[in-house]
Design an enzyme around this catalytic site. Structure first.
Site, PDB file in Angstrom:
ATOM      1  N   GLU A   1      -4.456  26.290  21.161  1.00 22.89           N
ATOM      2  CA  GLU A   1      -3.492  25.458  21.976  1.00 22.89           C
ATOM      3  C   GLU A   1      -4.182  25.184  23.501  1.00 22.89           C
ATOM      4  O   GLU A   1      -4.837  25.947  23.932  1.00 22.89           O
ATOM      5  CB  GLU A   1      -2.387  26.095  21.897  1.00 22.89           C
ATOM      6  CG  GLU A   1      -1.584  26.449  20.728  1.00 22.89           C
ATOM      7  CD  GLU A   1      -0.141  26.965  20.940  1.00 22.89           C
ATOM      8  OE1 GLU A   1       0.293  26.855  22.320  1.00 22.89           O
ATOM      9  OE2 GLU A   1       0.377  27.266  19.779  1.00 22.89           O
TER      10      GLU A   1
ATOM     11  N   LYS B   1      -7.715  27.073  14.977  1.00 18.11           N
ATOM     12  CA  LYS B   1      -6.732  26.228  15.816  1.00 18.11           C
ATOM     13  C   LYS B   1      -6.459  27.025  17.209  1.00 18.11           C
ATOM     14  O   LYS B   1      -6.188  28.145  17.125  1.00 18.11           O
ATOM     15  CB  LYS B   1      -5.585  25.583  15.331  1.00 18.11           C
ATOM     16  CG  LYS B   1      -4.814  24.959  16.406  1.00 18.11           C
ATOM     17  CD  LYS B   1      -3.529  24.019  15.458  1.00 18.11           C
ATOM     18  CE  LYS B   1      -2.421  24.552  15.104  1.00 18.11           C
ATOM     19  NZ  LYS B   1      -1.593  25.260  16.212  1.00 18.11           N
TER      20      LYS B   1
ATOM     21  N   ASP C   1       0.838  30.131  13.770  1.00 15.50           N
ATOM     22  CA  ASP C   1       1.273  31.302  14.370  1.00 15.50           C
ATOM     23  C   ASP C   1       2.934  31.198  14.382  1.00 15.50           C
ATOM     24  O   ASP C   1       3.770  31.984  14.824  1.00 15.50           O
ATOM     25  CB  ASP C   1       0.854  31.573  15.638  1.00 15.50           C
ATOM     26  CG  ASP C   1       1.009  30.645  16.954  1.00 15.50           C
ATOM     27  OD1 ASP C   1       1.441  29.623  16.326  1.00 15.50           O
ATOM     28  OD2 ASP C   1       0.645  31.089  17.916  1.00 15.50           O
ATOM     29  N   SER C   2       3.429  30.084  13.956  1.00 12.38           N
ATOM     30  CA  SER C   2       4.991  29.999  13.474  1.00 12.38           C
ATOM     31  C   SER C   2       5.530  30.939  12.672  1.00 12.38           C
ATOM     32  O   SER C   2       6.450  31.322  12.330  1.00 12.38           O
ATOM     33  CB  SER C   2       5.191  28.602  12.979  1.00 12.38           C
ATOM     34  OG  SER C   2       4.416  28.274  11.950  1.00 12.38           O
TER      35      SER C   2
ATOM     36  N   ASP D   1      -4.471  29.648  13.075  1.00 10.72           N
ATOM     37  CA  ASP D   1      -4.156  29.661  14.333  1.00 10.72           C
ATOM     38  C   ASP D   1      -4.644  30.890  14.971  1.00 10.72           C
ATOM     39  O   ASP D   1      -4.257  32.064  14.371  1.00 10.72           O
ATOM     40  CB  ASP D   1      -2.602  29.705  14.673  1.00 10.72           C
ATOM     41  CG  ASP D   1      -2.055  28.357  14.949  1.00 10.72           C
ATOM     42  OD1 ASP D   1      -2.837  27.646  15.659  1.00 10.72           O
ATOM     43  OD2 ASP D   1      -0.800  28.255  14.828  1.00 10.72           O
TER      44      ASP D   1
ATOM     45  N   GLU E   1       1.698  17.757  19.352  1.00 14.02           N
ATOM     46  CA  GLU E   1       3.546  17.996  18.837  1.00 14.02           C
ATOM     47  C   GLU E   1       4.285  17.651  19.966  1.00 14.02           C
ATOM     48  O   GLU E   1       4.104  17.697  21.111  1.00 14.02           O
ATOM     49  CB  GLU E   1       3.353  19.767  18.729  1.00 14.02           C
ATOM     50  CG  GLU E   1       4.760  20.127  18.484  1.00 14.02           C
ATOM     51  CD  GLU E   1       4.750  21.747  18.261  1.00 14.02           C
ATOM     52  OE1 GLU E   1       3.554  22.272  18.029  1.00 14.02           O
ATOM     53  OE2 GLU E   1       5.895  22.102  17.716  1.00 14.02           O
TER      54      GLU E   1
HETATM   55  O1  KIV Z   1       2.065  27.428  14.469  1.00 18.62           O
HETATM   56  C1  KIV Z   1       2.322  26.333  13.621  1.00 18.62           C
HETATM   57  O2  KIV Z   1       2.911  26.350  12.653  1.00 18.62           O
HETATM   58  C2  KIV Z   1       1.783  25.074  14.245  1.00 18.62           C
HETATM   59  C3  KIV Z   1       2.125  23.893  13.741  1.00 18.62           C
HETATM   60  C4  KIV Z   1       3.558  23.569  14.252  1.00 18.62           C
HETATM   61  C5  KIV Z   1       1.362  22.824  14.328  1.00 18.62           C
HETATM   62  O3  KIV Z   1       1.015  25.175  15.137  1.00 18.62           O
END
Ligand code: KIV
Length: 267
Positions: A113, A111, A42-43, A81, A181
């Site tokens: 968090e 994924k 989600d970056s 994510d 992280e």
């Molecule tokens: O959203 C993302 O790119 C991430 C990575 C930094 C692990 O969660």
């Protein structure tokens, strides 16, 4: 690549190479390079959509970009994510969101968090439904405001113990791997030794089982962002700027297009 192969890589001590990706062109390059896992992070929010955090990213935006990635890298193990508020409220929300990810994009895993009891409950619900889950502890960007910005986590006895406990709880809940992280190398090494599942580090030192970087950061597309943990493997922003300036100047000077780019009336 399967979840079982990843566990086997940890057992053998084979490093796991993970990169984020958000579109078809880079997905093709990642698959050609043999990256072990693609993470549609989600970056996306910051590096592609121009938001100032991951918080505004929606499930629809994640699915849209993940579909493009899957078209470019259909043979690479891909994790999507779950974005902010697509799983925090209830196990049912988590199941619906992750279910959409698997059904609509074809990813193999999601994924999420956090490592508290709520996060573990979400993991158990997804794993019971047959959905592999990657965990994520340490600095968790969806909690950026609660954490007062991007900063190294787990410094000091209690904070370190909490991250170790969260990582273990995620493993017990059924995660097949966990991202660490922005934690110290010492803490990441301890967690890595204590877990049977692979740890994937970003800003977490040299001893994690695998490493992940945000692709535009690794390729120098985002030169303003240069944290200590980052190594740049290309300077794409510089190269792209030169290319764009060259095109503009050629068009203005009528150097492009040339006769070789021009179609004749008849073949
Ligand atoms: O959203 C993302 O790119 C991430 C990575 C930094 C692990 O969660």
């Amino acid at each position: 690549m399967t979840v079982r192969d990843l566990l086997e890589m940890k057992r053998r001590g084979d490093p796991i190479a993970v990169l984020t990706c958000y579109d078809v062109l880079f997905a093709r390059l990642l698959e050609e390079a043999g990256v072990d896992i693609i993470l549609v992070g989600d970056s996306l929010g910051q590096v592609v959509l121009g938001y100032d955090s991951t918080l505004p990213v929606t499930l629809d935006e994640m699915i849209h970009h993940t579909k493009a990635v899957r078209r470019g890298a259909p043979h690479t193990f891909t994790v999507m994510d779950l974005p902010f508020l697509s799983y925090q409220v209830s196990d049912e929300d988590a199941l619906r969101s992750a279910g959409r990810a698997l059904k609509e994009t074809g990813v193999q895993a999601v994924k999420l968090e956090g490592g508290d009891e709520k996060a573990c409950s979400r993991v158990r619900a997804l794993v019971q439904a047959g959905i592999p889950v990657m965990g994520h502890v340490g600095f968790v960007p969806q909690s950026i405001h609660a954490l007062s910005g991007n900063r190294v986590q787990g410094r000091g006895g209690d904070a370190a113990a909490r991250i170790r406990a969260e990582a273990k709880a995620l493993q017990a809940a059924g995660c097949f791997s966990v991202v660490l992280e922005l934690v110290s190398g010492t803490l990441a090494a301890e967690v890595t030794r204590e877990l049977a599942i692979p740890t994937i580090g970003i800003g977490a030192g040299v001893e994690c089982d695998g490493q992940v970087l945000v692709l535009p950061d690794a390729l120098g597309l985002n030169p303003a962002f240069s944290p200590r943990f980052l190594r740049r493997y290309a300077e794409l922003a510089r190269d792209a700027s030169l290319g764009i300036a060259g095109y503009v100047s050629d068009v203005k000077a009528r150097r492009y297009p040339g006769p070789e780019h021009t179609f004749a009336e008849e073949a």
